[in-house]
Design a protein around this motif. Structure first.
Motif, PDB file in Angstrom:
ATOM      1  N   LYS A  62       0.843  -1.204   0.000  1.00  0.00           N
ATOM      2  CA  LYS A  62       0.000   0.000   0.000  1.00  0.00           C
ATOM      3  C   LYS A  62       0.873   1.247   0.000  1.00  0.00           C
ATOM      4  O   LYS A  62       0.567   2.238  -0.654  1.00  0.00           O
ATOM      5  CB  LYS A  62      -0.904   0.004   1.229  1.00  0.00           C
ATOM      6  CG  LYS A  62      -2.005  -1.036   1.175  1.00  0.00           C
ATOM      7  CD  LYS A  62      -2.836  -1.025   2.436  1.00  0.00           C
ATOM      8  CE  LYS A  62      -2.054  -1.506   3.621  1.00  0.00           C
ATOM      9  NZ  LYS A  62      -2.842  -1.597   4.865  1.00  0.00           N
ATOM     10  N   GLN A  79       0.912   4.072  -2.826  1.00  0.00           N
ATOM     11  CA  GLN A  79       0.678   5.474  -2.495  1.00  0.00           C
ATOM     12  C   GLN A  79       1.828   6.345  -3.007  1.00  0.00           C
ATOM     13  O   GLN A  79       1.611   7.445  -3.512  1.00  0.00           O
ATOM     14  CB  GLN A  79       0.536   5.652  -0.989  1.00  0.00           C
ATOM     15  CG  GLN A  79       0.071   7.059  -0.652  1.00  0.00           C
ATOM     16  CD  GLN A  79      -0.020   7.307   0.825  1.00  0.00           C
ATOM     17  OE1 GLN A  79       0.780   6.799   1.607  1.00  0.00           O
ATOM     18  NE2 GLN A  79      -0.990   8.087   1.224  1.00  0.00           N
ATOM     19  N   ASN A 111       1.328   9.346  -5.672  1.00  0.00           N
ATOM     20  CA  ASN A 111       1.678  10.718  -5.261  1.00  0.00           C
ATOM     21  C   ASN A 111       2.934  11.204  -5.958  1.00  0.00           C
ATOM     22  O   ASN A 111       3.616  12.090  -5.455  1.00  0.00           O
ATOM     23  CB  ASN A 111       1.904  10.780  -3.749  1.00  0.00           C
ATOM     24  CG  ASN A 111       0.594  10.844  -3.002  1.00  0.00           C
ATOM     25  OD1 ASN A 111      -0.411  11.282  -3.557  1.00  0.00           O
ATOM     26  ND2 ASN A 111       0.599  10.407  -1.763  1.00  0.00           N
ATOM     27  N   TYR A 171       2.092   7.774   3.618  1.00  0.00           N
ATOM     28  CA  TYR A 171       1.367   6.820   4.453  1.00  0.00           C
ATOM     29  C   TYR A 171       0.405   7.464   5.445  1.00  0.00           C
ATOM     30  O   TYR A 171      -0.142   6.786   6.291  1.00  0.00           O
ATOM     31  CB  TYR A 171       2.320   5.914   5.256  1.00  0.00           C
ATOM     32  CG  TYR A 171       3.605   5.593   4.549  1.00  0.00           C
ATOM     33  CD1 TYR A 171       4.789   5.593   5.236  1.00  0.00           C
ATOM     34  CD2 TYR A 171       3.605   5.309   3.193  1.00  0.00           C
ATOM     35  CE1 TYR A 171       5.986   5.315   4.594  1.00  0.00           C
ATOM     36  CE2 TYR A 171       4.784   5.032   2.542  1.00  0.00           C
ATOM     37  CZ  TYR A 171       5.980   5.035   3.232  1.00  0.00           C
ATOM     38  OH  TYR A 171       7.149   4.784   2.619  1.00  0.00           O
ATOM     39  N   TRP A 177      -3.406   6.205   5.669  1.00  0.00           N
ATOM     40  CA  TRP A 177      -3.664   4.776   5.761  1.00  0.00           C
ATOM     41  C   TRP A 177      -4.543   4.425   6.958  1.00  0.00           C
ATOM     42  O   TRP A 177      -4.404   4.981   8.025  1.00  0.00           O
ATOM     43  CB  TRP A 177      -2.352   4.028   5.937  1.00  0.00           C
ATOM     44  CG  TRP A 177      -1.589   4.078   4.690  1.00  0.00           C
ATOM     45  CD1 TRP A 177      -1.570   5.085   3.770  1.00  0.00           C
ATOM     46  CD2 TRP A 177      -0.721   3.089   4.224  1.00  0.00           C
ATOM     47  NE1 TRP A 177      -0.741   4.759   2.750  1.00  0.00           N
ATOM     48  CE2 TRP A 177      -0.213   3.557   3.005  1.00  0.00           C
ATOM     49  CE3 TRP A 177      -0.333   1.852   4.713  1.00  0.00           C
ATOM     50  CZ2 TRP A 177       0.683   2.819   2.269  1.00  0.00           C
ATOM     51  CZ3 TRP A 177       0.554   1.131   3.977  1.00  0.00           C
ATOM     52  CH2 TRP A 177       1.057   1.613   2.766  1.00  0.00           C
ATOM     53  N   PHE A 229      -8.867   5.157  -1.969  1.00  0.00           N
ATOM     54  CA  PHE A 229      -7.436   5.365  -2.107  1.00  0.00           C
ATOM     55  C   PHE A 229      -7.041   5.528  -3.568  1.00  0.00           C
ATOM     56  O   PHE A 229      -6.295   6.422  -3.948  1.00  0.00           O
ATOM     57  CB  PHE A 229      -6.723   4.166  -1.486  1.00  0.00           C
ATOM     58  CG  PHE A 229      -5.242   4.245  -1.544  1.00  0.00           C
ATOM     59  CD1 PHE A 229      -4.554   5.156  -0.767  1.00  0.00           C
ATOM     60  CD2 PHE A 229      -4.521   3.390  -2.352  1.00  0.00           C
ATOM     61  CE1 PHE A 229      -3.175   5.220  -0.811  1.00  0.00           C
ATOM     62  CE2 PHE A 229      -3.151   3.443  -2.406  1.00  0.00           C
ATOM     63  CZ  PHE A 229      -2.477   4.360  -1.625  1.00  0.00           C
TER      64      PHE A 229
END
Ligand code: GTP
Ligand code: MG
Length: 237
Positions: free
Chosen positions: A103, A107, A111, A120, A123, A135
């Motif tokens: 994850k 991310q 980004n 993070y 999250w 997400f």
């Protein structure tokens, strides 16, 4: 000379999970002889027949951008993330944490045009509470999840289901021993999943490219790899 179009796939995951081992097997059809830590990024290339066997069949290059997983390079590696037409997320089946960390990797790539965004932060603390749809937002980035080191898993029943992440994204998942050619051999389910993924990356490229906010390539770049969307290849009449 003719030109062959190409797409760029990021290969992401913690250090040591087997990204370089997987990429080598997928790109060259044979196991890597002696993988070392990847520093920065290594690019491997594979020819792919888009929609093979149909009238739309076209040859593409699929570039695998194998990003070193070391934490030391966390602040610098976003420079590799544009453009990004698809993501292969790699985890080690014997290391649950490496799956959870995917994850973070996702991310990070989502980004990519905001490299200073603290990572993070959004999250969910509970893995199962994590809202993949929220997400991912409107991104249509094709995702494939790879679980490595199947040979080291004691109870194979444990890996017969998709990982949490793959099912949350509706992504295909391949589990394998990256040192064995047979796991990606032509005609296997895994080979079909890979083909489907490459085709999807090519199909969605125009959409994902509009999400890439950096100028794609500088015309002053000295690297042919970075300066053109196409590779030149000799004609084969
Ligand atoms: N037994 C087993 N070992 C594997 C498998 N895949 C990778 N390895 C081993 O795991 C170690 C790390 O593999 P790499 O491919 O270098 O890992 P990486 O994700 O590229 O690591 P970084 O470059 O540091 O980000 C190597 O010793 C590989 O031989 C697998 O499926 N089974
Ligand atoms: Mg590596």
């Amino acid at each position: 000379m003719s030109l062959i179009d190409r797409v760029r796939v990021m290969v992401l995951g913690d250090s040591g999970v087997g990204k370089s081992s997987f990429v080598h097997l997928a790109a060259h059809g044979e196991p890597i002889k002696s993988p070392g830590w990847t520093i920065g990024c290594v690019v491997e290339v594979k020819l792919h027949e888009y929609r093979e066997g149909t009238p739309e069949q076209t040859t593409y290059f699929v570039e695998f951008w194998d990003i070193g997983g070391s934490n030391n390079h966390r602040n610098a590696r976003h420079v590799f993330y544009n453009p990004c037409h698809g993501v292969i997320l790699v985890h080690d089946l014997t290391n649950r944490k490496s799956e959870e960390n995917l994850k973070k990797w996702l991310q990070e790539v989502l980004n990519r045009d905001k490299p200073n965004t603290p990572l993070y932060t959004s999250w969910a603390s509970n893995y199962d509470d994590w809202d993949a749809e929220n997400f991912l937002g409107s991104t249509q980035l094709p995702i494939l999840v790879i679980g490595t080191k199947l040979d080291m898993v004691e109870d194979r029943k444990f890996v017969s289901r998709s990982s949490n992440l793959a099912s949350q994204f509706g992504a295909d998942e391949i589990v394998l021993d990256c040192r064995q050619v047979r796991y990606l051999a032509a005609g296997t389910t895994n080979a079909v999943k890979l083909t489907r993924f490459y085709d999807k990356v090519i199909e969605k490229r125009d959409i994902t490219e509009t999400m890439n906010s950096y100028p794609e390539r500088s015309s002053t770049s000295t690297s042919p790899l970075l300066s053109s969307r196409f590779y030149s290849v000799p004609h084969q009449d």
